[in-house]
Design an enzyme around this catalytic site. Structure first.
Site, PDB file in Angstrom:
ATOM      1  N   LYS A  13       0.832  -1.209   0.000  1.00 39.55           N
ATOM      2  CA  LYS A  13       0.000   0.000   0.000  1.00 39.55           C
ATOM      3  C   LYS A  13       0.868   1.262   0.000  1.00 39.55           C
ATOM      4  O   LYS A  13       0.612   2.194  -0.773  1.00 39.55           O
ATOM      5  CB  LYS A  13      -0.933  -0.017   1.221  1.00 39.55           C
ATOM      6  CG  LYS A  13      -1.896   1.159   1.287  1.00 39.55           C
ATOM      7  CD  LYS A  13      -3.118   0.824   2.101  1.00 39.55           C
ATOM      8  CE  LYS A  13      -2.911   0.830   3.601  1.00 39.55           C
ATOM      9  NZ  LYS A  13      -2.641   2.160   4.160  1.00 39.55           N
ATOM     10  N   ARG A  18       2.794   5.961  -3.319  1.00 39.51           N
ATOM     11  CA  ARG A  18       3.944   6.753  -3.774  1.00 39.51           C
ATOM     12  C   ARG A  18       4.179   6.593  -5.267  1.00 39.51           C
ATOM     13  O   ARG A  18       4.609   7.531  -5.942  1.00 39.51           O
ATOM     14  CB  ARG A  18       5.184   6.358  -2.973  1.00 39.51           C
ATOM     15  CG  ARG A  18       5.118   6.846  -1.499  1.00 39.51           C
ATOM     16  CD  ARG A  18       6.086   6.053  -0.640  1.00 39.51           C
ATOM     17  NE  ARG A  18       6.206   6.571   0.733  1.00 39.51           N
ATOM     18  CZ  ARG A  18       5.342   6.362   1.722  1.00 39.51           C
ATOM     19  NH1 ARG A  18       4.231   5.665   1.502  1.00 39.51           N
ATOM     20  NH2 ARG A  18       5.553   6.864   2.926  1.00 39.51           N
ATOM     21  N   GLY A  85      -5.024   8.109   5.433  1.00 40.49           N
ATOM     22  CA  GLY A  85      -4.109   9.071   6.037  1.00 40.49           C
ATOM     23  C   GLY A  85      -2.899   9.330   5.145  1.00 40.49           C
ATOM     24  O   GLY A  85      -2.413  10.461   5.068  1.00 40.49           O
ATOM     25  N   ARG A 113      -8.484  12.376  12.454  1.00 36.76           N
ATOM     26  CA  ARG A 113      -7.055  12.094  12.667  1.00 36.76           C
ATOM     27  C   ARG A 113      -6.214  13.380  12.610  1.00 36.76           C
ATOM     28  O   ARG A 113      -6.554  14.332  11.910  1.00 36.76           O
ATOM     29  CB  ARG A 113      -6.583  11.050  11.643  1.00 36.76           C
ATOM     30  CG  ARG A 113      -7.310   9.733  11.870  1.00 36.76           C
ATOM     31  CD  ARG A 113      -6.892   8.680  10.899  1.00 36.76           C
ATOM     32  NE  ARG A 113      -5.488   8.323  11.050  1.00 36.76           N
ATOM     33  CZ  ARG A 113      -4.844   7.515  10.222  1.00 36.76           C
ATOM     34  NH1 ARG A 113      -5.491   7.009   9.178  1.00 36.76           N
ATOM     35  NH2 ARG A 113      -3.586   7.220  10.416  1.00 36.76           N
ATOM     36  N   SER A 158       7.205   9.149  12.168  1.00 36.66           N
ATOM     37  CA  SER A 158       6.139   8.997  11.177  1.00 36.66           C
ATOM     38  C   SER A 158       6.683   9.147   9.763  1.00 36.66           C
ATOM     39  O   SER A 158       7.202  10.195   9.391  1.00 36.66           O
ATOM     40  CB  SER A 158       5.048  10.050  11.419  1.00 36.66           C
ATOM     41  OG  SER A 158       4.246  10.181  10.253  1.00 36.66           O
ATOM     42  N   GLN A 160       4.866   9.260   7.212  1.00 33.78           N
ATOM     43  CA  GLN A 160       3.990  10.190   6.483  1.00 33.78           C
ATOM     44  C   GLN A 160       4.468  11.620   6.658  1.00 33.78           C
ATOM     45  O   GLN A 160       4.483  12.400   5.702  1.00 33.78           O
ATOM     46  CB  GLN A 160       2.547  10.029   6.962  1.00 33.78           C
ATOM     47  CG  GLN A 160       1.974   8.662   6.592  1.00 33.78           C
ATOM     48  CD  GLN A 160       0.571   8.440   7.107  1.00 33.78           C
ATOM     49  OE1 GLN A 160       0.031   9.265   7.850  1.00 33.78           O
ATOM     50  NE2 GLN A 160      -0.022   7.323   6.736  1.00 33.78           N
ATOM     51  N   ASP A 306       1.629  -1.256  11.844  1.00 33.18           N
ATOM     52  CA  ASP A 306       0.331  -1.673  11.309  1.00 33.18           C
ATOM     53  C   ASP A 306       0.036  -3.150  11.600  1.00 33.18           C
ATOM     54  O   ASP A 306      -1.074  -3.626  11.354  1.00 33.18           O
ATOM     55  CB  ASP A 306       0.283  -1.438   9.795  1.00 33.18           C
ATOM     56  CG  ASP A 306       0.330   0.052   9.453  1.00 33.18           C
ATOM     57  OD1 ASP A 306      -0.105   0.878  10.285  1.00 33.18           O
ATOM     58  OD2 ASP A 306       0.802   0.400   8.351  1.00 33.18           O
ATOM     59  N   ARG A 380      -7.695  -3.111   9.629  1.00 32.88           N
ATOM     60  CA  ARG A 380      -6.738  -4.035  10.254  1.00 32.88           C
ATOM     61  C   ARG A 380      -7.346  -4.720  11.481  1.00 32.88           C
ATOM     62  O   ARG A 380      -6.980  -5.851  11.807  1.00 32.88           O
ATOM     63  CB  ARG A 380      -5.436  -3.315  10.590  1.00 32.88           C
ATOM     64  CG  ARG A 380      -4.758  -2.788   9.330  1.00 32.88           C
ATOM     65  CD  ARG A 380      -3.275  -2.643   9.407  1.00 32.88           C
ATOM     66  NE  ARG A 380      -2.816  -1.843   8.276  1.00 32.88           N
ATOM     67  CZ  ARG A 380      -2.546  -2.307   7.061  1.00 32.88           C
ATOM     68  NH1 ARG A 380      -2.694  -3.590   6.798  1.00 32.88           N
ATOM     69  NH2 ARG A 380      -2.139  -1.507   6.100  1.00 32.88           N
TER      70      ARG A 380
END
Ligand code: S3P
Length: 420
Positions: A13, A18, A85, A113, A158, A160, A306, A380
């Site tokens: 994912k 990306r 996210g 979030r 993070s 992200q 995750d 999840r």
């Protein structure tokens, strides 16, 4: 329970998001093979389309024509990021560096979030963020424009946040330097390097040197280690048999769960190790073992963040205690995963306890579990309890099994196929 089979779980994912974003910003046509065709990745595709990028329908072998680093157009619609996210935070970095304004929206979970973690560094670079509701969630409007370079010391580990800053530096043509408390997944760095960008990594510091252009590239997307871990855990909790998981990305920044499975007593090996699509890849072969407890602390969390829901479910049928700390990030995932893990384990008859930044599961051996699982729409959580429910004699009712489609649309069919 016996498991048997060879699986190729869907594409990763993180790399799929990306591949679309960098394909969009590339000079010319990029090819992507094996992209994950799930709801989250579709969110990225539709956000890019709203910014004027001609992204084709997702397919196993696609070609997309990039518009270049400065080719995005002002959107006439909201950028609906769905449940994702990664879409929101990475695209916020790209939009922050573009001369346009865009309003980001998402579903109820995503809207709650925290986006301040990207808004703060990107504001310091020169962008402007407006949040409509109280707090720092969605809807949020990002006003992009000329940026200045940034050196950022991330308070949270993070990928992200790191990626948002790097992408803003890339599109804004300014230097960016990110210091991470613990190294996080490095797909952005690997993929930028492969596209001709000068990016350096040294002792937890990632530095991007401004680049005039981003090369187009062919990207092969390996199988997602987070999706593979559901089946590695299933094999570990079986009585006999083994599962072979093909083409799995075993990048060390993603492979923490495989190490924990081994520590818990599962038999797990990597075969045919090689590099594909710029990532270490292997066939992961997993088989049952005498399961016991383990300890997971903050330094290991980013490499398995995750995977903690399914490791918690596995721990319920080990003999011993799984203790996880330094994982406060779980509280701001698609659901509050600390509460979701612990309350659902208790609901199906397992012993578990919440900690402020983690949890404890006290395993009582392989046995049936029964009860209702409330997923809060979190993919999840649904899949982790799906794995636990495969133990013979179990009766676990998951309230929203369809939410698996966010990352793994074929999960339930694959689960039914390999339990024999
Ligand atoms: C991701 C980074 C992680 C992870 C998420 C995907 C990415 O989030 O949990 O599923 O693709 O960069 P954080 O950066 O919030 O840790």
């Amino acid at each position: 329970m016996r498991v048997d089979g060879i699986l190729r779980v869907p594409g990763d994912k993180s790399i799929s998001h990306r591949a679309l974003m960098l394909g969009a910003l590339g000079a010319g046509p990029s090819r992507v093979r094996g992209i994950l065709q799930s709801l989250d990745v579709m969110s990225t595709a539709s956000v890019l389309r709203a910014l004027g990028v001609p992204v084709p329908a997702l397919s196993d072998d696609l070609v997309m024509h990039g518009v270049g680093l400065r080719g995005l157009l002002a959107p006439t619609v909201d950028l609906d990021c769905g449940n994702s996210g990664t879409t929101t935070r990475l695209m916020a970095g790209i939009v922050a560096a573009s001369p346009l304004a865009a309003r980001f929206t998402g579903d109820a979970s995503l809207s709650r979030r925290p986006m301040g973690r990207v808004a703060r560094p990107l504001t310091q670079m020169g962008a402007r963020f407006e949040h409509e509701a109280a707090g720092d969630g969605l809807p949020m409007t990002v006003h992009g424009g000329p940026l200045r370079g940034l050196t950022w010391h991330s308070e949270t580990a993070s990928a992200q946040v790191k990626s948002a800053i790097l992408l803003a530096g890339l599109v804004g043509d300014v230097p960016a330097e990110v210091h991470e408390p613990v190294s996080t997944r490095d797909h952005t760095e690997r993929m930028l390097l492969a596209r001709g960008v000068d990016i350096r990594v040294d002792h937890g510091v990632v530095t991007l040197v401004p680049a005039a252009r981003l090369d187009a590239a062919d990207q092969l997307v390996p199988a997602d280690p987070s999706s593979a871990t559901f089946f590695a855990a299933l094999a570990a909790m079986a009585d006999t048999g083994e599962l072979a998981l093909d083409d799995v990305c075993v990048n060390p920044t993603r492979a923490g769960a495989f190490a924990v499975l081994r520590r818990m007593g599962a038999r797990l090996t990597f075969e045919h190790e090689r590099t594909e699509g710029g990532e270490p890849v292997a066939r992961v072969v997993a088989a049952p073992g005498a399961l016991h407890g383990a300890v997971i602390a903050s330094d290991e969390v980013p490499s398995l963040v995750d995977e903690l829901p399914v490791l918690a479910c596995l721990a319920a049928c080990a003999n011993g205690e799984l203790r996880v700390t330094g994982a406060g990030e779980l509280r701001v995932k698609e659901s509050d995963r600390i509460t979701a893990i612990v309350s659902n384990l208790q609901a199906v008859g397992a012993e578990a306890e919440e900690l402020p930044d983690g949890f404890i599961v006290r395993g009582t051996g392989r046995r049936p579990f029964r009860g209702h699982v409330v997923t809060h729409g979190d993919h999840r959580i649904a899949m982790a309890f799906g794995v636990l429910g495969a133990i013979p004699g179990s009766a676990i009712i998951v309230d929203d099994p369809a939410c698996a489609a966010v990352s793994f649309p074929t999960f339930w069919q694959e689960l039914a196929r390999v339990v024999v």
